[in-house]
Design a protein around this motif. Structure first.
Motif, PDB file in Angstrom:
ATOM      1  N   LEU A 182       0.832  -1.213   0.000  1.00  8.32           N
ATOM      2  CA  LEU A 182       0.000   0.000   0.000  1.00  8.32           C
ATOM      3  C   LEU A 182       0.863   1.258   0.000  1.00  8.32           C
ATOM      4  N   GLN A 183       1.945   1.238   0.776  1.00  8.56           N
ATOM      5  CA  GLN A 183       2.841   2.397   0.823  1.00  8.56           C
ATOM      6  C   GLN A 183       3.425   2.655  -0.551  1.00  8.56           C
ATOM      7  N   MET A 184       3.819   1.604  -1.250  1.00  3.17           N
ATOM      8  CA  MET A 184       4.379   1.787  -2.593  1.00  3.17           C
ATOM      9  C   MET A 184       3.315   2.317  -3.554  1.00  3.17           C
ATOM     10  N   ALA A 185       2.126   1.772  -3.457  1.00  2.00           N
ATOM     11  CA  ALA A 185       1.047   2.206  -4.351  1.00  2.00           C
ATOM     12  C   ALA A 185       0.673   3.660  -4.106  1.00  2.00           C
ATOM     13  N   ILE A 186       0.569   4.049  -2.849  1.00  2.00           N
ATOM     14  CA  ILE A 186       0.177   5.421  -2.515  1.00  2.00           C
ATOM     15  C   ILE A 186       1.261   6.418  -2.930  1.00  2.00           C
ATOM     16  N   SER A 187       2.525   6.048  -2.702  1.00  4.18           N
ATOM     17  CA  SER A 187       3.616   6.970  -3.016  1.00  4.18           C
ATOM     18  C   SER A 187       3.981   6.966  -4.498  1.00  4.18           C
ATOM     19  N   GLY A 188       3.630   5.892  -5.186  1.00  3.26           N
ATOM     20  CA  GLY A 188       4.028   5.759  -6.585  1.00  3.26           C
ATOM     21  C   GLY A 188       5.481   5.337  -6.745  1.00  3.26           C
ATOM     22  N   ASP A 189       6.163   5.083  -5.634  1.00  5.98           N
ATOM     23  CA  ASP A 189       7.560   4.658  -5.650  1.00  5.98           C
ATOM     24  C   ASP A 189       7.600   3.154  -5.399  1.00  5.98           C
ATOM     25  N   HIS A 190       7.898   2.402  -6.440  1.00  2.82           N
ATOM     26  CA  HIS A 190       7.903   0.950  -6.334  1.00  2.82           C
ATOM     27  C   HIS A 190       9.316   0.376  -6.262  1.00  2.82           C
ATOM     28  N   SER A 191      10.270   1.195  -5.848  1.00  2.00           N
ATOM     29  CA  SER A 191      11.664   0.756  -5.811  1.00  2.00           C
ATOM     30  C   SER A 191      11.907  -0.360  -4.785  1.00  2.00           C
ATOM     31  N   ALA A 192      11.036  -0.483  -3.809  1.00  2.00           N
ATOM     32  CA  ALA A 192      11.221  -1.503  -2.777  1.00  2.00           C
ATOM     33  C   ALA A 192      10.399  -2.759  -3.056  1.00  2.00           C
ATOM     34  N   PHE A 193       9.939  -2.946  -4.298  1.00  2.00           N
ATOM     35  CA  PHE A 193       9.094  -4.117  -4.570  1.00  2.00           C
ATOM     36  C   PHE A 193       9.777  -5.444  -4.246  1.00  2.00           C
ATOM     37  N   PRO A 194      11.119  -5.582  -4.386  1.00  3.57           N
ATOM     38  CA  PRO A 194      11.709  -6.861  -3.975  1.00  3.57           C
ATOM     39  C   PRO A 194      11.555  -7.126  -2.468  1.00  3.57           C
ATOM     40  N   ALA A 195      11.618  -6.082  -1.661  1.00  3.67           N
ATOM     41  CA  ALA A 195      11.422  -6.252  -0.223  1.00  3.67           C
ATOM     42  C   ALA A 195       9.975  -6.654   0.060  1.00  3.67           C
ATOM     43  N   HIS A 196       9.040  -6.035  -0.620  1.00  7.47           N
ATOM     44  CA  HIS A 196       7.616  -6.377  -0.488  1.00  7.47           C
ATOM     45  C   HIS A 196       7.414  -7.855  -0.827  1.00  7.47           C
ATOM     46  N   ALA A 197       8.030  -8.319  -1.906  1.00  4.89           N
ATOM     47  CA  ALA A 197       7.908  -9.719  -2.307  1.00  4.89           C
ATOM     48  C   ALA A 197       8.534 -10.645  -1.259  1.00  4.89           C
ATOM     49  N   HIS A 198       9.679 -10.250  -0.712  1.00  7.18           N
ATOM     50  CA  HIS A 198      10.327 -11.076   0.305  1.00  7.18           C
ATOM     51  C   HIS A 198       9.514 -11.120   1.601  1.00  7.18           C
ATOM     52  N   ILE A 199       8.914 -10.008   1.973  1.00  9.88           N
ATOM     53  CA  ILE A 199       8.067 -10.002   3.173  1.00  9.88           C
ATOM     54  C   ILE A 199       6.936 -11.007   2.995  1.00  9.88           C
ATOM     55  N   ASN A 200       6.322 -10.977   1.816  1.00 14.30           N
ATOM     56  CA  ASN A 200       5.209 -11.890   1.571  1.00 14.30           C
ATOM     57  C   ASN A 200       5.663 -13.338   1.429  1.00 14.30           C
ATOM     58  N   LEU A 201       6.769 -13.578   0.732  1.00 14.48           N
ATOM     59  CA  LEU A 201       7.203 -14.955   0.505  1.00 14.48           C
ATOM     60  C   LEU A 201       7.869 -15.562   1.737  1.00 14.48           C
ATOM     61  N   LEU A 202       8.887 -14.899   2.269  1.00 11.48           N
ATOM     62  CA  LEU A 202       9.585 -15.457   3.426  1.00 11.48           C
ATOM     63  C   LEU A 202       8.783 -15.292   4.715  1.00 11.48           C
ATOM     64  N   GLY A 203       8.152 -14.134   4.871  1.00 12.01           N
ATOM     65  CA  GLY A 203       7.412 -13.871   6.098  1.00 12.01           C
ATOM     66  C   GLY A 203       6.081 -14.582   6.159  1.00 12.01           C
ATOM     67  N   TRP A 204       5.232 -14.340   5.181  1.00 11.43           N
ATOM     68  CA  TRP A 204       3.874 -14.878   5.193  1.00 11.43           C
ATOM     69  C   TRP A 204       3.829 -16.330   4.725  1.00 11.43           C
ATOM     70  N   VAL A 205       4.221 -16.581   3.490  1.00 12.01           N
ATOM     71  CA  VAL A 205       4.030 -17.905   2.894  1.00 12.01           C
ATOM     72  C   VAL A 205       4.907 -18.966   3.553  1.00 12.01           C
ATOM     73  N   THR A 206       6.194 -18.719   3.651  1.00  6.44           N
ATOM     74  CA  THR A 206       7.091 -19.736   4.186  1.00  6.44           C
ATOM     75  C   THR A 206       6.802 -20.017   5.654  1.00  6.44           C
ATOM     76  N   SER A 207       6.538 -18.983   6.430  1.00 11.78           N
ATOM     77  CA  SER A 207       6.199 -19.210   7.843  1.00 11.78           C
ATOM     78  C   SER A 207       4.927 -20.049   7.970  1.00 11.78           C
ATOM     79  N   ALA A 208       3.933 -19.769   7.132  1.00 12.27           N
ATOM     80  CA  ALA A 208       2.694 -20.553   7.171  1.00 12.27           C
ATOM     81  C   ALA A 208       2.950 -22.006   6.771  1.00 12.27           C
ATOM     82  N   ILE A 209       3.805 -22.215   5.782  1.00 16.65           N
ATOM     83  CA  ILE A 209       4.138 -23.588   5.376  1.00 16.65           C
ATOM     84  C   ILE A 209       4.849 -24.319   6.517  1.00 16.65           C
ATOM     85  N   PHE A 210       5.790 -23.646   7.178  1.00 19.06           N
ATOM     86  CA  PHE A 210       6.448 -24.267   8.327  1.00 19.06           C
ATOM     87  C   PHE A 210       5.408 -24.646   9.391  1.00 19.06           C
ATOM     88  N   GLY A 211       4.491 -23.731   9.677  1.00 20.74           N
ATOM     89  CA  GLY A 211       3.444 -24.010  10.659  1.00 20.74           C
ATOM     90  C   GLY A 211       2.599 -25.203  10.261  1.00 20.74           C
TER      91      GLY A 211
END
Length: 135
Positions: free
Chosen positions: A24-53
């Motif tokens: 949302l921060q990237m969309a609101i600001s129009g600055d998408h330079s941190a999209f790899p971090a956004h992807a890592h938060i979702n993949l490593l943080g959300w998806v992988t943690s849920a799979i481990f659980g």
């Protein structure tokens, strides 16, 4: 549900919220330079943690082992170190790259621990076929 599963699921939800906030921060600001971090938060943080659980929920004998909780804390610490640093680095602060690397190495170590858990045999079963109590 095993405690380690619940911790991984709860942590996954926190990362899902953070990943959505970053998007949302990237969309609101129009600055998408941190999209790899956004992807890592979702993949490593959300998806992988849920799979481990989910894995630990399906394998309660392995979840009861001390190494499962070590895996949780090491993985979570690595992600918590790596992801904010990655986000900051991608916003134009390359000096923080060693922190990203350190967090990445911690995450990698935790993944190797998980591989050990997955490939290790289950605890011994009794003659009746009912699992023996976990250590």
């Amino acid at each position: 549900m095993p405690k380690v599963s619940e911790l991984f699921f709860k942590t996954a939800i926190v990362f899902l919220i953070l990943g959505i906030a970053a998007g949302l921060q990237m969309a609101i600001s129009g600055d998408h330079s941190a999209f790899p971090a956004h992807a890592h938060i979702n993949l490593l943080g959300w998806v992988t943690s849920a799979i481990f659980g989910g894995y630990y929920a399906l394998n309660p004998q392995k979840a009861a082992r001390r190494i499962a909780m070590i895996h949780y804390w090491l993985y979570t610490a690595g992600v918590v170190i790596m992801l904010p640093a990655l986000y900051v680095m991608l916003q134009g602060n390359p000096a923080i790259e060693p922190v990203v690397a350190g967090g990445s190495l911690i995450v990698a170590a935790a993944v190797l621990i998980f591989a050990f858990v997955v490939f290790s045999p289950e605890t011994a079963r009794s003659v009746s076929g009912v699992p023996s109590p976990s250590r």
